[in-house]
Design a protein around this motif. Structure first.
Motif, mmCIF file in Angstrom:
data_model
loop_
_atom_site.group_PDB
_atom_site.id
_atom_site.type_symbol
_atom_site.label_atom_id
_atom_site.label_comp_id
_atom_site.label_asym_id
_atom_site.label_seq_id
_atom_site.Cartn_x
_atom_site.Cartn_y
_atom_site.Cartn_z
ATOM 1 N N LEU A 160 1.066 -1.908 0.132
ATOM 2 C CA LEU A 160 0.328 -0.009 -0.176
ATOM 3 C C LEU A 160 1.044 1.024 0.471
ATOM 4 O O LEU A 160 0.050 2.132 -0.810
ATOM 5 C CB LEU A 160 -1.202 -0.098 0.877
ATOM 6 C CG LEU A 160 -2.251 0.890 1.054
ATOM 7 C CD1 LEU A 160 -2.629 1.572 0.294
ATOM 8 C CD2 LEU A 160 -2.871 1.068 2.688
ATOM 9 N N THR A 161 1.934 0.772 0.903
ATOM 10 C CA THR A 161 2.565 2.554 1.264
ATOM 11 C C THR A 161 4.111 2.425 0.317
ATOM 12 O O THR A 161 4.980 3.040 0.309
ATOM 13 C CB THR A 161 3.373 2.574 2.098
ATOM 14 O OG1 THR A 161 3.827 1.709 2.841
ATOM 15 C CG2 THR A 161 1.729 3.081 3.228
ATOM 16 N N GLY A 162 4.766 1.189 -0.665
ATOM 17 C CA GLY A 162 4.904 0.356 -0.645
ATOM 18 C C GLY A 162 6.277 0.443 0.192
ATOM 19 O O GLY A 162 7.447 -0.224 -0.783
ATOM 20 N N ASN A 163 6.250 0.206 1.381
ATOM 21 C CA ASN A 163 7.201 -0.760 2.385
ATOM 22 C C ASN A 163 7.934 -2.413 2.012
ATOM 23 O O ASN A 163 8.130 -2.855 1.553
ATOM 24 C CB ASN A 163 6.507 -0.779 3.643
ATOM 25 C CG ASN A 163 6.866 0.471 4.356
ATOM 26 O OD1 ASN A 163 7.452 1.593 3.858
ATOM 27 N ND2 ASN A 163 6.288 1.548 4.968
ATOM 28 N N THR A 164 5.935 -2.468 1.556
ATOM 29 C CA THR A 164 6.720 -4.132 1.502
ATOM 30 C C THR A 164 6.940 -4.005 -0.168
ATOM 31 O O THR A 164 7.954 -5.601 -0.882
ATOM 32 C CB THR A 164 5.090 -4.807 1.586
ATOM 33 O OG1 THR A 164 4.354 -4.423 2.982
ATOM 34 C CG2 THR A 164 5.328 -6.167 1.353
ATOM 35 N N GLU A 165 6.661 -3.799 -0.760
ATOM 36 C CA GLU A 165 7.775 -3.828 -2.074
ATOM 37 C C GLU A 165 9.188 -3.306 -1.662
ATOM 38 O O GLU A 165 10.120 -3.905 -2.877
ATOM 39 C CB GLU A 165 6.994 -2.574 -3.227
ATOM 40 C CG GLU A 165 7.206 -2.496 -4.433
ATOM 41 C CD GLU A 165 6.511 -1.392 -5.785
ATOM 42 O OE1 GLU A 165 7.227 -1.911 -6.754
ATOM 43 O OE2 GLU A 165 6.278 -0.584 -5.072
ATOM 44 N N MET A 166 9.407 -2.202 -1.391
ATOM 45 C CA MET A 166 11.330 -2.266 -1.176
ATOM 46 C C MET A 166 11.091 -3.721 -0.640
ATOM 47 O O MET A 166 12.673 -4.563 -0.837
ATOM 48 C CB MET A 166 11.432 -1.433 -0.018
ATOM 49 C CG MET A 166 10.934 -0.158 -0.017
ATOM 50 S SD MET A 166 11.003 1.446 0.552
ATOM 51 C CE MET A 166 12.757 0.830 1.447
ATOM 52 N N MET A 167 10.301 -4.889 0.135
ATOM 53 C CA MET A 167 11.232 -5.663 0.298
ATOM 54 C C MET A 167 11.523 -6.648 -0.475
ATOM 55 O O MET A 167 12.388 -7.485 -0.248
ATOM 56 C CB MET A 167 10.349 -6.221 1.580
ATOM 57 C CG MET A 167 10.213 -5.289 3.017
ATOM 58 S SD MET A 167 8.926 -5.508 4.054
ATOM 59 C CE MET A 167 9.733 -7.193 4.653
ATOM 60 N N ALA A 168 10.026 -7.126 -1.021
ATOM 61 C CA ALA A 168 9.791 -7.703 -2.516
ATOM 62 C C ALA A 168 10.816 -7.544 -3.108
ATOM 63 O O ALA A 168 11.825 -8.484 -4.193
ATOM 64 C CB ALA A 168 8.953 -7.576 -3.385
#
Length: 151
Positions: free
Chosen positions: A11-19
């Protein structure tokens, strides 16, 4: 060659950074990778059987639930057999809420019940991942790659 799926929502890009840290490390290890986002790429849980390793990234919704775009997927997991599949789970949460990181735990426990070989380090970060947490994501990818090579 082993196939690896990285499936996430952010939603905020945080999990995307981890991915992205996981994806980058898998690429460094020359893994064959398929990347899908829950909100953009429709996925049927039966597709999971095509992969040798699966990484799922979710953030924890305010009340401690899985995100709305993951609910149907989560509900459909119950009839799956993931025996022999290597799985890792990661995601962001917000420690200001009473339920912290429970969506990651819910996915992890469900995959484990379905017979998956779980990577022990379920990574939950408070909001944005710092450099050490991104290193953990890369180590998670390395661990999966090592397990795939050893068969």
């Amino acid at each position: 060659m082993s196939k690896t799926l990285v499936l996430y929502t952010s939603l905020t890009g945080n999990t995307e950074m981890m991915a992205q840290a996981i994806i980058d490390q898998l690429e460094t290890n020359r893994c064959e990778i398929v990347v899908k986002e829950f909100d953009n790429d429709p996925i049927d849980v039966q597709e999971l059987s095509k992969y040798d390793a699966i990484f799922i990234g979710v953030y924890t919704w305010a009340a401690g639930d899985v995100p709305l775009d993951v609910e149907d997927f989560y509900d459909d997991l119950y009839n799956l057999d993931l025996t022999g599949k290597i799985c890792g789970v990661f995601g962001s949460a917000d420690s200001s809420y009473e339920e912290y990181g429970t969506a990651v735990d819910m996915i992890y426990e469900q995959l484990e019940e379905l017979g998956a070989t779980m990577l022990e380090d379920r990574i939950i970060v408070d909001l944005e991942p710092n450099s050490e947490e991104l290193k953990r994501c890369r180590r998670l990818a390395d661990t999966a790659c090592d397990m795939l090579v050893k068969g």
